[in-house]
Motif scaffolding. Structure first.
Motif, PDB file in Angstrom:
ATOM      1  N   GLY A 159       0.769  -1.326  -0.148  1.00 23.40           N
ATOM      2  CA  GLY A 159      -0.076  -0.118  -0.126  1.00 23.40           C
ATOM      3  C   GLY A 159       0.574   1.377   0.044  1.00 23.40           C
ATOM      4  O   GLY A 159       0.168   2.274   0.322  1.00 23.40           O
ATOM      5  N   THR A 160       2.192   1.043  -0.595  1.00 27.31           N
ATOM      6  CA  THR A 160       2.840   2.361  -0.741  1.00 27.31           C
ATOM      7  C   THR A 160       2.752   2.963  -2.211  1.00 27.31           C
ATOM      8  O   THR A 160       2.732   2.253  -3.094  1.00 27.31           O
ATOM      9  CB  THR A 160       4.436   1.987  -0.281  1.00 27.31           C
ATOM     10  N   MET A 161       2.739   4.308  -1.893  1.00 28.35           N
ATOM     11  CA  MET A 161       2.682   5.001  -3.559  1.00 28.35           C
ATOM     12  C   MET A 161       3.742   4.778  -4.573  1.00 28.35           C
ATOM     13  O   MET A 161       4.827   4.881  -3.965  1.00 28.35           O
ATOM     14  CB  MET A 161       2.233   6.378  -3.154  1.00 28.35           C
ATOM     15  N   ILE A 162       3.369   4.688  -5.524  1.00 30.14           N
ATOM     16  CA  ILE A 162       4.596   4.652  -6.583  1.00 30.14           C
ATOM     17  C   ILE A 162       4.221   5.893  -7.691  1.00 30.14           C
ATOM     18  O   ILE A 162       2.870   6.285  -7.816  1.00 30.14           O
ATOM     19  CB  ILE A 162       4.656   3.532  -7.469  1.00 30.14           C
ATOM     20  N   HIS A 163       5.131   6.478  -8.281  1.00 25.15           N
ATOM     21  CA  HIS A 163       5.017   7.762  -9.128  1.00 25.15           C
ATOM     22  C   HIS A 163       5.326   7.305 -10.627  1.00 25.15           C
ATOM     23  O   HIS A 163       6.447   6.439 -10.766  1.00 25.15           O
ATOM     24  CB  HIS A 163       6.097   8.655  -8.743  1.00 25.15           C
ATOM     25  N   LEU A 164       4.393   7.507 -11.210  1.00 26.03           N
ATOM     26  CA  LEU A 164       4.472   7.239 -12.847  1.00 26.03           C
ATOM     27  C   LEU A 164       5.261   8.188 -13.660  1.00 26.03           C
ATOM     28  O   LEU A 164       5.254   8.111 -14.863  1.00 26.03           O
ATOM     29  CB  LEU A 164       3.134   6.946 -13.270  1.00 26.03           C
ATOM     30  N   GLY A 165       5.259   9.415 -13.074  1.00 26.64           N
ATOM     31  CA  GLY A 165       6.003  10.557 -13.785  1.00 26.64           C
ATOM     32  C   GLY A 165       4.964  11.569 -14.957  1.00 26.64           C
ATOM     33  O   GLY A 165       3.705  11.264 -14.745  1.00 26.64           O
ATOM     34  N   GLY A 166       5.545  12.006 -15.925  1.00 28.25           N
ATOM     35  CA  GLY A 166       4.560  12.815 -16.805  1.00 28.25           C
ATOM     36  C   GLY A 166       3.828  11.903 -17.794  1.00 28.25           C
ATOM     37  O   GLY A 166       3.983  10.576 -17.510  1.00 28.25           O
ATOM     38  N   PHE A 167       3.440  12.380 -18.634  1.00 31.19           N
ATOM     39  CA  PHE A 167       2.665  11.530 -19.720  1.00 31.19           C
ATOM     40  C   PHE A 167       3.344  10.563 -20.095  1.00 31.19           C
ATOM     41  O   PHE A 167       4.435  10.376 -20.353  1.00 31.19           O
ATOM     42  CB  PHE A 167       2.535  12.507 -21.033  1.00 31.19           C
ATOM     43  N   GLY A 168       2.672   9.121 -20.196  1.00 27.84           N
ATOM     44  CA  GLY A 168       2.991   7.947 -20.894  1.00 27.84           C
ATOM     45  C   GLY A 168       3.607   7.129 -19.589  1.00 27.84           C
ATOM     46  O   GLY A 168       3.630   5.904 -19.864  1.00 27.84           O
ATOM     47  N   GLY A 169       4.321   7.409 -18.685  1.00 23.89           N
ATOM     48  CA  GLY A 169       4.859   6.651 -17.497  1.00 23.89           C
ATOM     49  C   GLY A 169       3.693   5.659 -17.068  1.00 23.89           C
ATOM     50  O   GLY A 169       2.556   6.097 -16.928  1.00 23.89           O
ATOM     51  N   TYR A 170       4.083   4.319 -16.854  1.00 23.11           N
ATOM     52  CA  TYR A 170       3.301   3.230 -16.668  1.00 23.11           C
ATOM     53  C   TYR A 170       3.423   2.056 -15.777  1.00 23.11           C
ATOM     54  O   TYR A 170       4.678   1.962 -15.423  1.00 23.11           O
ATOM     55  CB  TYR A 170       2.863   2.655 -18.020  1.00 23.11           C
ATOM     56  N   VAL A 171       2.665   1.526 -15.029  1.00 23.04           N
ATOM     57  CA  VAL A 171       2.937   0.427 -14.613  1.00 23.04           C
ATOM     58  C   VAL A 171       1.894  -0.773 -14.892  1.00 23.04           C
ATOM     59  O   VAL A 171       0.742  -0.311 -15.105  1.00 23.04           O
ATOM     60  CB  VAL A 171       2.533   0.543 -12.972  1.00 23.04           C
ATOM     61  N   VAL A 172       2.344  -1.855 -14.879  1.00 25.65           N
ATOM     62  CA  VAL A 172       1.365  -3.160 -15.140  1.00 25.65           C
ATOM     63  C   VAL A 172       1.328  -3.975 -14.190  1.00 25.65           C
ATOM     64  O   VAL A 172       2.350  -4.790 -13.593  1.00 25.65           O
ATOM     65  CB  VAL A 172       2.097  -3.773 -16.619  1.00 25.65           C
ATOM     66  N   MET A 173       0.157  -4.262 -13.663  1.00 27.61           N
ATOM     67  CA  MET A 173      -0.097  -5.028 -12.214  1.00 27.61           C
ATOM     68  C   MET A 173      -1.044  -6.242 -12.769  1.00 27.61           C
ATOM     69  O   MET A 173      -1.864  -6.373 -13.363  1.00 27.61           O
ATOM     70  CB  MET A 173      -0.851  -4.148 -11.444  1.00 27.61           C
ATOM     71  N   GLY A 174      -1.007  -7.380 -11.923  1.00 26.49           N
ATOM     72  CA  GLY A 174      -1.511  -8.665 -11.849  1.00 26.49           C
ATOM     73  C   GLY A 174      -2.125  -8.954 -10.517  1.00 26.49           C
ATOM     74  O   GLY A 174      -1.741  -8.185  -9.571  1.00 26.49           O
ATOM     75  N   PHE A 175      -2.938  -9.958 -10.702  1.00 32.16           N
ATOM     76  CA  PHE A 175      -3.781 -10.303  -9.372  1.00 32.16           C
ATOM     77  C   PHE A 175      -3.723 -11.921  -9.135  1.00 32.16           C
ATOM     78  O   PHE A 175      -3.416 -12.502 -10.120  1.00 32.16           O
ATOM     79  CB  PHE A 175      -5.174  -9.820  -9.419  1.00 32.16           C
ATOM     80  N   ASP A 176      -4.179 -12.437  -7.855  1.00 33.65           N
ATOM     81  CA  ASP A 176      -3.989 -13.766  -7.731  1.00 33.65           C
ATOM     82  C   ASP A 176      -5.547 -14.246  -8.036  1.00 33.65           C
ATOM     83  O   ASP A 176      -5.714 -15.295  -7.485  1.00 33.65           O
ATOM     84  CB  ASP A 176      -3.904 -13.956  -6.219  1.00 33.65           C
ATOM     85  N   HIS A 177      -6.431 -13.605  -8.607  1.00 36.90           N
ATOM     86  CA  HIS A 177      -7.777 -13.873  -9.062  1.00 36.90           C
ATOM     87  C   HIS A 177      -8.313 -12.946 -10.315  1.00 36.90           C
ATOM     88  O   HIS A 177      -7.578 -11.985 -10.528  1.00 36.90           O
ATOM     89  CB  HIS A 177      -8.841 -13.803  -7.979  1.00 36.90           C
ATOM     90  N   THR A 178      -9.308 -13.254 -10.725  1.00 42.67           N
ATOM     91  CA  THR A 178      -9.858 -12.724 -11.806  1.00 42.67           C
ATOM     92  C   THR A 178     -10.793 -11.609 -11.261  1.00 42.67           C
ATOM     93  O   THR A 178     -11.746 -11.978 -10.527  1.00 42.67           O
ATOM     94  CB  THR A 178     -10.614 -13.439 -12.931  1.00 42.67           C
ATOM     95  N   ILE A 179     -10.689 -10.186 -11.505  1.00 45.89           N
ATOM     96  CA  ILE A 179     -11.822  -9.197 -11.187  1.00 45.89           C
ATOM     97  C   ILE A 179     -12.770  -9.395 -12.371  1.00 45.89           C
ATOM     98  O   ILE A 179     -12.986  -9.138 -13.386  1.00 45.89           O
ATOM     99  CB  ILE A 179     -11.006  -7.943 -11.442  1.00 45.89           C
ATOM    100  N   VAL A 180     -13.672 -10.104 -11.631  1.00 51.18           N
ATOM    101  CA  VAL A 180     -14.895 -10.565 -12.457  1.00 51.18           C
ATOM    102  C   VAL A 180     -15.893  -9.297 -13.063  1.00 51.18           C
ATOM    103  O   VAL A 180     -16.219  -8.408 -12.211  1.00 51.18           O
ATOM    104  CB  VAL A 180     -15.893 -11.552 -11.730  1.00 51.18           C
ATOM    105  N   ASN A 181     -16.268  -9.450 -14.445  1.00 46.91           N
ATOM    106  CA  ASN A 181     -17.000  -8.592 -14.990  1.00 46.91           C
ATOM    107  C   ASN A 181     -18.689  -8.725 -14.462  1.00 46.91           C
ATOM    108  O   ASN A 181     -19.389  -9.422 -15.297  1.00 46.91           O
ATOM    109  CB  ASN A 181     -16.901  -8.609 -16.451  1.00 46.91           C
ATOM    110  N   VAL A 182     -19.019  -8.043 -13.474  1.00 51.57           N
ATOM    111  CA  VAL A 182     -20.330  -8.403 -12.876  1.00 51.57           C
ATOM    112  C   VAL A 182     -21.197  -7.139 -13.670  1.00 51.57           C
ATOM    113  O   VAL A 182     -20.753  -5.904 -13.402  1.00 51.57           O
ATOM    114  CB  VAL A 182     -20.563  -8.007 -11.332  1.00 51.57           C
ATOM    115  N   PRO A 183     -21.992  -7.517 -14.469  1.00 54.44           N
ATOM    116  CA  PRO A 183     -22.643  -6.519 -15.373  1.00 54.44           C
ATOM    117  C   PRO A 183     -23.402  -5.539 -14.587  1.00 54.44           C
ATOM    118  O   PRO A 183     -23.821  -5.776 -13.335  1.00 54.44           O
ATOM    119  CB  PRO A 183     -23.809  -7.296 -16.095  1.00 54.44           C
TER     120      PRO A 183
END
Length: 389
Positions: A159-183
């Motif tokens: 839960g510690t913040m990360i900084h992506l910088g100016g336009f375009g800076g990114y992070v790619v994250m994954g999870f231990d389960h699928t975040i389900v699309n509940v309509p």
């Protein structure tokens, strides 16, 4: 002009061909089998399950439908789906052609999994230049891409913040389960540090593990937020930042003393514009990620910076109001407007898509703007909350 008459034999062949049935016309209704273990499918909730059907006597007009109860959940032979809750279910597959229809039922037993409501893994961390680069997370001499990605992962897990910088800076994250699309529900939110009248909106892209290899190498879909169709939004924006000489003579702003170098990091974009990212007196470390080469190029959807204004007129009080919906670090984490619906996702052509859920989320800074002593507009990420849990 003279007209040449076709021989009777040729006309007969043409007429016969136009009246005959297509070779693709089925002569029997579909013959269907579903490739599952005897007794049905067993899976955990919030995990993608894949079930495929084999259909004989199909042609181009054959239709396919997967149903769960009265709900249609897919219109393809292969079903990729995630159940939200444990229980016993029955899937129905229907194949229909011009001759008839065939259906097969598949029993499914869903067990309850135990999951973490947050980021389980960071696959990539690539900040654009910004005033908190090397601080959030901390960079030390010798740290390379793999090390900085690992540090970003540790930050988000705690839960510690990360900084992506100016336009375009990114992070790619994954999870231990699928975040389900509940309509018709808000499915997740990306946690940031937005507050009243201060948004540093980040674009959100999502993907599900279509090929089942556990890696974010599948097609990405953009969450089409409120500004997606705005004429002020620039799609396919590209910017290149150039690594500065940290020992160059700075160009301070004599009117605003806190800007110590207004020609610090040079950039140019694909809109024919160029400029500099400024340096301020509050952050003295390098703003350009030192583990990167002499230039970095980033692309994506750029949001308007017209809302970023100095309300004081003296450079002392800047605001950046939130966009209505659909972005990271845009509304305070506790605000309902921070919620994201997976059904807002669109493909590269802007067409709406229906995803079974989300296994990967990519967030990148969506604005190229500066706010005086506050510095560049840069998205920060603290984590992700699955609103289904």
């Amino acid at each position: 002009m003279k007209y040449k008459l076709l021989p009777i034999s040729v006309l007969a062949v043409l007429l016969a061909g136009s009246c005959s049935k297509s070779d693709d016309t089925p002569t029997a209704k579909p013959d269907v089998s579903v490739n599952v273990p005897q007794g049905g499918v067993t899976t955990a909730n919030m995990k993608l399950v894949r079930v495929s059907a084999t259909v004989k006597n199909e042609n181009a007009s054959t239709s396919f439908v997967w149903k769960l109860g009265n709900d249609t959940i897919a219109t393809t032979k292969e079903l990729v789906y995630a159940f939200t809750k444990a229980g016993d279910y029955t899937l129905t597959f229907l194949a229909k052609n011009s001759v008839g229809e065939e259906r097969v039922t598949v029993p499914v037993k869903v067990t309850a999994g135990k999951y973490t409501n947050g980021v389980a893994r960071v696959f990539d961390y690539f900040p654009a230049p910004g005033q908190f680069v090397h601080e959030l997370p901390k960079w030390e001499a010798g740290d390379d891409q793999a090390k900085m990605t690992a540090k970003a992962e540790e930050s988000l897990k705690t839960g510690t913040m990360i900084h992506l910088g100016g336009f375009g800076g990114y992070v790619v994250m994954g999870f231990d389960h699928t975040i389900v699309n509940v309509p018709d529900s808000f499915n997740f939110k990306v946690l940031g540090n937005a507050f009243a009248q201060w948004s540093e909106a980040g674009i959100i892209e999502v993907a599900y593990d279509a090929n089942g290899n556990g890696l974010p190498d599948d097609e990405w879909y953009e969450i089409a937020g409120s500004e997606y169709k705005s004429p002020k939004t620039i799609h396919d924006y590209k910017i290149t930042y150039f690594k500065p000489n940290e020992n160059k003579t700075p160009t301070p702003n004599n009117d605003y003393k806190w800007l110590t170098d207004t020609t610090y990091i040079r950039w140019k974009d694909n809109q024919g514009k160029s400029g500099y990212l400024s340096r301020n007196q509050f952050h003295l470390q390098p703003y350009y990620p030192q583990w990167k080469g002499d230039s970095i190029t980033l692309t994506g959807t750029r949001l308007t910076d017209e809302n970023v204004k100095d309300q004081s007129g003296k450079g002392s009080f800047y605001v950046s109001p939130a966009f209505p919906f659909g972005y990271a670090d845009n509304w305070p984490n506790s605000d309902p407007n921070a919620g994201i619906k997976i059904n807002w996702a669109v493909d590269k052509k802007g067409n709406s898509v229906r995803l079974p859920g989300v296994d990967f989320i990519r967030v990148y800074s969506g604005m190229r703007a500066e706010a005086g002593w506050v510095g560049e507009i840069s998205t920060e990420v603290i984590g992700v909350t699955d609103l289904n849990l």
